[in-house]
Scaffold this active site. Structure first.
Site, PDB file in Angstrom:
ATOM      1  N   TRP B 105      36.664  37.624  42.981  1.00 31.98           N
ATOM      2  CA  TRP B 105      37.633  38.327  43.619  1.00 31.98           C
ATOM      3  C   TRP B 105      37.095  39.643  44.229  1.00 31.98           C
ATOM      4  O   TRP B 105      37.849  40.059  45.353  1.00 31.98           O
ATOM      5  CB  TRP B 105      38.709  38.792  42.206  1.00 31.98           C
ATOM      6  N   ASP B 179      41.205  46.715  40.715  1.00 28.34           N
ATOM      7  CA  ASP B 179      41.837  45.563  40.679  1.00 28.34           C
ATOM      8  C   ASP B 179      41.899  45.202  39.206  1.00 28.34           C
ATOM      9  O   ASP B 179      40.967  44.528  38.671  1.00 28.34           O
ATOM     10  CB  ASP B 179      41.366  44.541  41.615  1.00 28.34           C
ATOM     11  N   LYS B 203      49.565  37.560  35.288  1.00 22.44           N
ATOM     12  CA  LYS B 203      48.616  37.028  34.347  1.00 22.44           C
ATOM     13  C   LYS B 203      48.921  37.762  32.877  1.00 22.44           C
ATOM     14  O   LYS B 203      49.424  37.002  31.783  1.00 22.44           O
ATOM     15  CB  LYS B 203      47.174  37.275  34.575  1.00 22.44           C
TER      16      LYS B 203
END
Lengths: 372, 372
Positions: B105, B179, B203
């Site tokens: 990511w 993040d 999530k």
């Protein structure tokens, strides 16, 4: 859960009323979609279950709107306001783009596009307060425009193109981009005249947070370098709308709505053709009543009145609050007009049945009789 | 609808399992939210009913994460990949930004930011295959960086910061951007070390299509001219997340999840503190089992193993399909690892109970015993 058919009628401009059958099915499948043991919200977007949902949604939407094979169907995020930037980021090449101003939404689209290109107004109905469409023959199309933007139904102003402009016949070479957010799937689309269509789902298709983009092959692949990858049409298309995690619930709900739409019939007609007949009947019922009354008023040129969004005013606006209270008492919700226009607005999208419009007309007549 | 507590355990990395109580409440309220006569999906985002939902969601999220008053809470669209562009569009001022590479990511974030600024890698764990965190003391922070980007939990690589880096102590002046998509609300956040946090909801918080951004006051108002209005943090903040129509259903579902989280207790602890204790216990159970077995393997440095995403491998990878089939038979879903890493991955977010992890360990033990 309320008994079938007992809910009030909801005239919200969007997010808006949805077919009750779709909501009931979503509730029933909430904890376990088709024996998968998962809610749709809990599925990996890359799993086979969601793959089925996505493929079916695209296939049903293509069938509903008769989308030709050389158009891509993209499921995105950001809504109409997002697309106001995303379209010029993808199509303008930083050059010119033509805008037809017909109301609040096309004004916003034009303003935002100026960040990315030479966005020119080629026609406007501002002088008449956005109550009539500028005659297409008068549009000053630019030979070098990368695209021509038209909002084909202005949700706030209640004005709708009853035919898509034929740019080729007007001598234009640029593709037509239509913002069809608030009347998508309420009538057929003549794709021969369209390069790209976009719309937020939250009026006629499903919940807020899903944007539908339908784009001709040749318009992909020209994005500006500054276009975010997640909003690059070619990237989205190359990844079957799964470059980033798509709004899976929105796609599922829109998919259920597509199936519901495909099942609708009027005489020999089905799907969008059937909905168009219903929408014509609903709009005629309401406009005829307004026009036959001196108590209520709609200011839009009858040639371009929206079948979806019907703004109207009480001749005596001091009665607005009393009217809204009376409507609420009759089970008619969200009729207050947009703050920029005032008055009332009845949004009568696909999921609003004729009985809802009849109930509104009955309420309006009764209010008039008791206040005239 | 399935009987309470009978659904399979879903280990998807996201969209991911949600609390069953939240799903049941959403199903029950589907056709009529709190007597309004509307589904949440049918409400005008500007109406009083949705206003209540939005205000409650923000208030609960602030309470859950102990967000200080000088931070804005924004509900947006576009997900983590969208934010990879939206953050530099808002914060970089077109200048420098520092990136700490810890896995898939952060690599994507760094790549996308290069469209908008001089995005520099100041540390990387690529050499060890993203299995350990680069020691903060070694980070080559730039004096002129507009911000420092860190992905605090790498969903794919299963690597997590157990403490937020203290940039000030490292001599840095730039704000830290985290993040926290895949571990938000699984543990407290030390906001003194953070300038901006962002995360997709799919999530730990709700359905896909909702993005949470929590940003310090002083970081708003510096967007590049090319930043789309719908993604300009200041515009979003000035309009209480309603510049464009927000993903109303996602906010509602996240709101129900926030309430569920606030109700959770472990001993004297509640909310995120309680969840942290559960998450520690779940992670310990699974990692201890893996470490005690030569049949299974996790490659991540024990100091930075993710409490949320546990990638693991079978020593004999030819048994992968048999293992997945055995897990499915035991009611354990979506354990296949990310395609870029292979093997297995168990995502054990807040909504995964300890009993689910126990069932996974039991299944792994049984599979080992019958195949060793």
């Amino acid at each position: 859960m309320p008994a079938p058919g007992t809910r009030p009628y909801n005239f919200s401009a969007g997010p808006a009323t949805m077919p009750e059958a779709v909501l009931r099915r979503a509730a029933a499948e909430m904890l376990d979609w088709h024996g998968s043991g998962m809610s749709v919200m809990e599925m990996s977007h890359r799993g086979k279950e969601f793959g089925v949902i996505l493929a079916q949604a695209e296939s049903d939407l293509r069938a509903l709107l008769a989308v030709p094979d050389h158009f891509h169907v993209l499921f995105m995020q950001g809504g109409g306001l997002g697309e106001n930037a995303i379209v010029p980021l993808n199509l303008s090449r930083g050059l010119q783009a033509d805008f037809v101003i017909t109301g609040s939404w096309s004004i916003k689209s034009h303003k935002e596009a100026q960040r990315y290109c030479d966005a020119r107004v080629v026609a406007s109905n501002a002088a008449d307060g956005h109550t009539a469409l500028p005659d297409a023959a008068s549009w000053q199309l630019n030979a070098d425009a990368s695209y021509v933007h038209v909002c084909t139904n202005e949700t706030i102003n209640g004005i709708e193109f009853q035919q898509l402009p034929d740019l080729a016949a007007l001598g234009g070479k640029a593709p037509l981009v239509i913002d069809f957010s608030s009347h998508v799937a309420s009538r057929p689309v003549d794709w021969r005249r369209v390069g790209l269509a976009f719309g937020g789902a939250q009026k006629n298709l499903g919940p807020a947070g899903l944007t539908i983009v339908i784009a001709r092959d040749d318009l992909l692949g020209h994005a500006l370098q500054i276009c975010p990858s997640a909003f690059n049409y070619k990237t989205v298309a190359d990844n079957q709308s799964m470059y980033n995690t798509p709004p899976t619930w929105g796609i599922y709900m829109a998919g259920l709505t597509f199936q519901w739409l495909r099942e609708q019939t009027e005489g020999a007609l089905t799907g969008v053709e059937a909905m168009e007949q219903r929408n014509l009947a609903k709009a005629k019922l309401l406009y005829d009543f307004i026009d036959g009354s001196s108590f209520y008023l709609n200011k839009v040129d009858p040639n371009c009145r929206s079948r979806m969004n019907v703004p109207f005013f009480l001749a005596d606006e001091s009665r607005n609050e009393a009217f809204l209270a009376s409507a609420r008492k009759s089970g008619l919700l969200q009729l207050k007009g947009h703050k920029s226009v005032g008055g009332m607005r009845a949004s009568i999208y696909n999921a609003m049945p004729l009985s809802g419009v009849q109930a509104l007309v009955d309420c309006m007549r009764e209010f008039e009789q008791s206040h005239a």
